[in-house]
Design a protein around this motif. Structure first.
Motif, mmCIF file in Angstrom:
data_model
loop_
_atom_site.group_PDB
_atom_site.id
_atom_site.type_symbol
_atom_site.label_atom_id
_atom_site.label_comp_id
_atom_site.label_asym_id
_atom_site.label_seq_id
_atom_site.Cartn_x
_atom_site.Cartn_y
_atom_site.Cartn_z
ATOM 1 N N THR A 148 -84.853 23.110 -50.869
ATOM 2 C CA THR A 148 -85.837 23.787 -51.714
ATOM 3 C C THR A 148 -87.245 23.249 -51.460
ATOM 4 O O THR A 148 -88.220 23.880 -51.815
ATOM 5 C CB THR A 148 -85.540 23.590 -53.219
ATOM 6 O OG1 THR A 148 -85.640 22.200 -53.529
ATOM 7 C CG2 THR A 148 -84.158 24.085 -53.589
ATOM 8 N N MET A 196 -78.806 28.393 -49.581
ATOM 9 C CA MET A 196 -79.020 28.845 -50.951
ATOM 10 C C MET A 196 -80.207 28.122 -51.593
ATOM 11 O O MET A 196 -80.805 28.625 -52.541
ATOM 12 C CB MET A 196 -77.770 28.631 -51.803
ATOM 13 C CG MET A 196 -76.651 29.588 -51.452
ATOM 14 S SD MET A 196 -75.144 29.163 -52.338
ATOM 15 C CE MET A 196 -73.932 30.059 -51.365
ATOM 16 N N GLY A 197 -80.542 26.959 -51.079
ATOM 17 C CA GLY A 197 -81.723 26.250 -51.566
ATOM 18 C C GLY A 197 -83.000 27.021 -51.279
ATOM 19 O O GLY A 197 -84.040 26.769 -51.871
ATOM 20 N N ARG A 198 -82.948 27.959 -50.330
ATOM 21 C CA ARG A 198 -84.121 28.757 -49.958
ATOM 22 C C ARG A 198 -84.133 30.123 -50.624
ATOM 23 O O ARG A 198 -84.994 30.949 -50.317
ATOM 24 C CB ARG A 198 -84.168 28.947 -48.430
ATOM 25 C CG ARG A 198 -84.112 27.666 -47.642
ATOM 26 C CD ARG A 198 -85.291 26.779 -47.917
ATOM 27 N NE ARG A 198 -86.564 27.399 -47.567
ATOM 28 C CZ ARG A 198 -87.747 26.853 -47.756
ATOM 29 N NH1 ARG A 198 -87.820 25.663 -48.337
ATOM 30 N NH2 ARG A 198 -88.843 27.455 -47.405
ATOM 31 N N LEU A 199 -83.149 30.337 -51.483
ATOM 32 C CA LEU A 199 -83.022 31.635 -52.150
ATOM 33 C C LEU A 199 -84.308 31.967 -52.912
ATOM 34 O O LEU A 199 -84.900 31.100 -53.546
ATOM 35 C CB LEU A 199 -81.854 31.562 -53.135
ATOM 36 C CG LEU A 199 -81.351 32.865 -53.739
ATOM 37 C CD1 LEU A 199 -80.657 33.687 -52.663
ATOM 38 C CD2 LEU A 199 -80.364 32.555 -54.856
ATOM 39 N N SER A 200 -84.734 33.220 -52.837
ATOM 40 C CA SER A 200 -85.882 33.633 -53.637
ATOM 41 C C SER A 200 -85.817 35.130 -53.883
ATOM 42 O O SER A 200 -84.946 35.815 -53.353
ATOM 43 C CB SER A 200 -87.187 33.257 -52.937
ATOM 44 O OG SER A 200 -87.309 34.003 -51.758
ATOM 45 N N GLY A 220 -82.456 38.244 -55.194
ATOM 46 C CA GLY A 220 -81.958 37.660 -53.945
ATOM 47 C C GLY A 220 -81.884 38.669 -52.817
ATOM 48 O O GLY A 220 -81.055 38.577 -51.933
ATOM 49 N N ARG A 270 -78.701 21.104 -50.154
ATOM 50 C CA ARG A 270 -79.149 22.369 -50.738
ATOM 51 C C ARG A 270 -80.375 22.138 -51.625
ATOM 52 O O ARG A 270 -81.338 22.905 -51.583
ATOM 53 C CB ARG A 270 -78.018 22.978 -51.558
ATOM 54 C CG ARG A 270 -78.381 24.264 -52.255
ATOM 55 C CD ARG A 270 -77.217 24.868 -53.008
ATOM 56 N NE ARG A 270 -76.799 24.045 -54.136
ATOM 57 C CZ ARG A 270 -75.990 24.455 -55.112
ATOM 58 N NH1 ARG A 270 -75.491 25.674 -55.062
ATOM 59 N NH2 ARG A 270 -75.646 23.654 -56.092
ATOM 60 N N ALA A 271 -80.331 21.028 -52.404
ATOM 61 C CA ALA A 271 -81.474 20.712 -53.267
ATOM 62 C C ALA A 271 -82.690 20.314 -52.436
ATOM 63 O O ALA A 271 -83.822 20.692 -52.759
ATOM 64 C CB ALA A 271 -81.097 19.596 -54.241
ATOM 65 N N ASP A 322 -74.309 28.063 -45.067
ATOM 66 C CA ASP A 322 -74.560 29.085 -46.102
ATOM 67 C C ASP A 322 -75.017 28.424 -47.399
ATOM 68 O O ASP A 322 -75.948 28.896 -48.062
ATOM 69 C CB ASP A 322 -73.285 29.888 -46.409
ATOM 70 C CG ASP A 322 -72.901 30.831 -45.275
ATOM 71 O OD1 ASP A 322 -73.802 31.212 -44.511
ATOM 72 O OD2 ASP A 322 -71.706 31.166 -45.168
ATOM 73 N N VAL A 323 -74.330 27.328 -47.775
ATOM 74 C CA VAL A 323 -74.636 26.667 -49.043
ATOM 75 C C VAL A 323 -76.024 26.035 -48.988
ATOM 76 O O VAL A 323 -76.820 26.174 -49.922
ATOM 77 C CB VAL A 323 -73.559 25.615 -49.382
ATOM 78 C CG1 VAL A 323 -73.958 24.832 -50.632
ATOM 79 C CG2 VAL A 323 -72.209 26.284 -49.588
ATOM 80 N N GLN A 341 -74.459 19.450 -51.296
ATOM 81 C CA GLN A 341 -75.193 19.859 -52.510
ATOM 82 C C GLN A 341 -76.579 19.223 -52.543
ATOM 83 O O GLN A 341 -77.551 19.852 -52.970
ATOM 84 C CB GLN A 341 -74.435 19.432 -53.766
ATOM 85 C CG GLN A 341 -73.103 20.116 -53.933
ATOM 86 C CD GLN A 341 -72.885 20.545 -55.377
ATOM 87 O OE1 GLN A 341 -73.599 21.392 -55.874
ATOM 88 N NE2 GLN A 341 -71.918 19.960 -56.045
ATOM 89 N N ALA A 389 -67.590 30.475 -47.722
ATOM 90 C CA ALA A 389 -68.963 30.220 -47.291
ATOM 91 C C ALA A 389 -68.955 28.934 -46.472
ATOM 92 O O ALA A 389 -68.156 28.037 -46.731
ATOM 93 C CB ALA A 389 -69.892 30.071 -48.500
ATOM 94 N N TYR A 415 -83.350 35.634 -45.248
ATOM 95 C CA TYR A 415 -83.800 34.291 -44.897
ATOM 96 C C TYR A 415 -84.592 34.349 -43.601
ATOM 97 O O TYR A 415 -84.200 35.017 -42.640
ATOM 98 C CB TYR A 415 -82.604 33.356 -44.732
ATOM 99 C CG TYR A 415 -81.885 33.086 -46.035
ATOM 100 C CD1 TYR A 415 -82.573 32.591 -47.140
ATOM 101 C CD2 TYR A 415 -80.527 33.335 -46.168
ATOM 102 C CE1 TYR A 415 -81.922 32.351 -48.342
ATOM 103 C CE2 TYR A 415 -79.861 33.086 -47.363
ATOM 104 C CZ TYR A 415 -80.567 32.603 -48.451
ATOM 105 O OH TYR A 415 -79.917 32.370 -49.624
#
Lengths: 255, 271
Positions: free
Chosen positions: A157, A101-105, A109, A153-154, A97-98, A150, A93, A113
């Motif tokens: 969100t 993942m903060g926008r994952l819903s 899944g 990614r946070a 990509d990582v 990381q 990834a 996006y």
């Protein structure tokens, strides 16, 4: 600060693992706008405390509230930066990509996006200085760069609360300073809780400290005097890792 | 090769091999990034219990084997998800118990002299038509599911805890993945044998994972590699009159060795 409402409320929280108590009867409020350092010895329950706040582990006793509701319902609203486990090594990834993942819903899944998601991920990466590396494989990055991704990614969100678990692991001294400086900037809009075993490096940034060793002792803003910070700052040894060579914080009282 | 393809059994073998490549290439990528190779090995061997039961009771092969395999697979998925500390040993135990049940059922079946080897190494040169259709359906299911749930599966594979915080039902995705692995194992086992299933699930994906930047590229590359191994293995098998399953495994294994010598793009250990 006195009018700020609590974002995290822990009430008489206990957690044990295989019969061994990890967290014992902890009550703690984290108010909006705080920048709190969670410190304590290894195995003292710092990571567990964070996971209890997020509902990733269930307490044996007591209650945890996140944004005024059970954390299982509201964890989506928090930005979590877990400890670097080097799971990324060899993973196919990219940095982008990582961050996405903060926008994952969606429950599984399955949602694509959107342009807004991509923009949020881009902004977060730019903010963390990682946009240039967006197409690199995550496993190719250094420890410090991975931590920044990381955090990105946070941030992606869009959370008002960041919980970071030892974000300075594997980061050199200069990098740590930058990381903490970034957190201070973020703190203007975001509540921050950071687990660390080095209060020494964090002391000039944080507003409050929670000492965790099964139980929790909280030192609010009023206690964080300039004198105390100065003392901490000049301390030649890592405060917590060496037990308590001297008191920089007020005594925990009876116990 | 062209002359070989004039035989119907070779055409069927090639079709079965290519369908198995799509299934194993895509499923294998998820198996490897989620470190489920050992679990898949357990599923494949426990499936032998299903084979034994189907023969013993005279039930239809495919549904019976699939049901028994799913049962064992869900038990393994449960221990690996809920009790991570003891998962390794528990999967090993279920692996052996499933296999032993299969051997026992075959022992108890009067007059049955099935060759154990045909389930271990399959019989790609004698694939029935129904198997081809079932594999075709599974190939579509697998690629479709991977495409639809791609974001969730990627996030779960990378960091299941974070995916859970985002509200994704990680446990269900995980159980779904293990169920799909079971279906892949049962269908492909019929064709290439339960040992070759492990080889096709893990080797192409392991080679691909070190060289690509995304999970979908890993799925695509491992499918292509898988197909190359199958075709070349079949050709070797036909040309030198050797066992097809073993030929395919050895081709895959040799390529894996070579790929380990040639450095990949990702530093550190393989995915």
């Amino acid at each position: 600060m006195t009018d700020a409402k609590p974002i995290i409320e822990l009430r008489n929280l206990s957690f044990s693992y295989n019969g061994r108590p990890v967290i014992e009867n902890v009550s703690l409020d984290i108010l909006e706008g705080e920048f709190c350092a969670v410190i304590g010895p290894n195995g003292g329950g710092k990571t567990t405390l964070l996971k209890l706040m997020l509902g990733l582990v269930k307490p044996c006793q007591g209650t945890a509230l996140l944004f005024g509701a059970p954390p299982e319902k509201t964890a989506r609203l928090a930005g979590y930066v877990p400890q670097d486990t080097r799971r990324a090594d060899g993973f196919p990834a990219t940095v982008r990509d990582v961050a996405l993942m903060g926008r994952l819903s969606g429950r599984f899944g399955a949602r694509r996006y959107t342009r807004a998601d991509r923009e949020a991920a881009r902004e977060a990466l730019v903010r963390m200085g990682m946009w240039e590396l967006r197409d690199r494989r995550i496993g190719e990055l250094s420890g410090g760069q991975r931590q920044r991704v990381q955090v990105a990614r946070a941030l992606a969100t869009g959370s008002r609360l960041l919980l970071l678990d030892e974000p300075a692991t594997g980061v050199d001294k200069a990098g740590r300073g930058e990381m903490y400086e970034l957190l201070r900037e973020l703190n203007t809009t975001t509540t921050i809780l950071v687990v660390s075993h080095e209060l020494f490096a964090l002391s000039s940034y944080v507003k409050s400290v929670a000492c965790v060793n099964k139980s929790v002792h909280y030192h609010g803003a009023a206690e964080m005097t300039q004198e105390m910070l100065d003392q901490t700052f000049h301390c030649p040894v890592d405060l917590v890792a060496h037990g308590l060579p001297h008191r920089v914080l007020r005594s925990h009282g009876e116990d | 090769m062209l002359q070989a393809l004039s035989h119907t059994f070779m055409q069927n073998a090639l079709a079965a091999g290519l369908l198995a490549s799509v299934i194993c290439g895509v499923v294998g990528a998820f198996v490897v990034v989620n470190r489920l190779v050992f679990l898949s090995g357990g599923i494949a061997h426990a499936a032998y219990g299903g084979v034994g039961l189907a023969v013993f009771l005279g039930l239809p092969f495919l549904p019976t084997t699939l049901a028994v395999t799913l049962l064992f697979a869900m038990a393994m998925a449960w221990v690996t998800h809920a009790k991570k500390e003891s998962a390794d040993a528990a999967v090993g135990a279920l692996w052996a118990v499933g296999m032993a049940l299969g051997v026992l059922f075959l022992d108890l079946t009067p007059g049955y002299n099935a060759d154990l080897m045909s389930y271990l190494f399959g019989s790609i040169l004698a694939v029935p038509k129904e198997s081809l259709w079932a594999m075709c359906a599974l190939a579509f299911l697998v690629t479709g599911a991977a495409a639809v749930f791609y974001n969730g599966l990627l996030a779960m594979s990378f960091d299941p805890e974070f995916a859970r915080l985002r509200g994704v039902r990680v446990r269900w995705l995980y159980l779904g993945l293990v169920a799909v692995v079971s279906m892949a194992v049962v269908l492909v086992m019929r064709v290439v044998g339960l040992i070759l299933v492990i080889a096709l699930l893990s080797i192409p994906a392991a080679i691909a994972g070190r060289r690509v930047k995304s999970l979908w590229a890993m799925c695509a590359l491992s499918t292509v590699l898988c197909a190359l191994f199958v075709v070349f293995g079949l050709w070797l098998s036909y040309s030198f009159d050797i066992s097809s399953g073993a030929a395919i495994i050895l081709v895959a294994g040799m390529c894996y060795l070579v790929s380990l010598i040639i450095p990949g793009t990702g530093k550190g250990k393989g995915a």
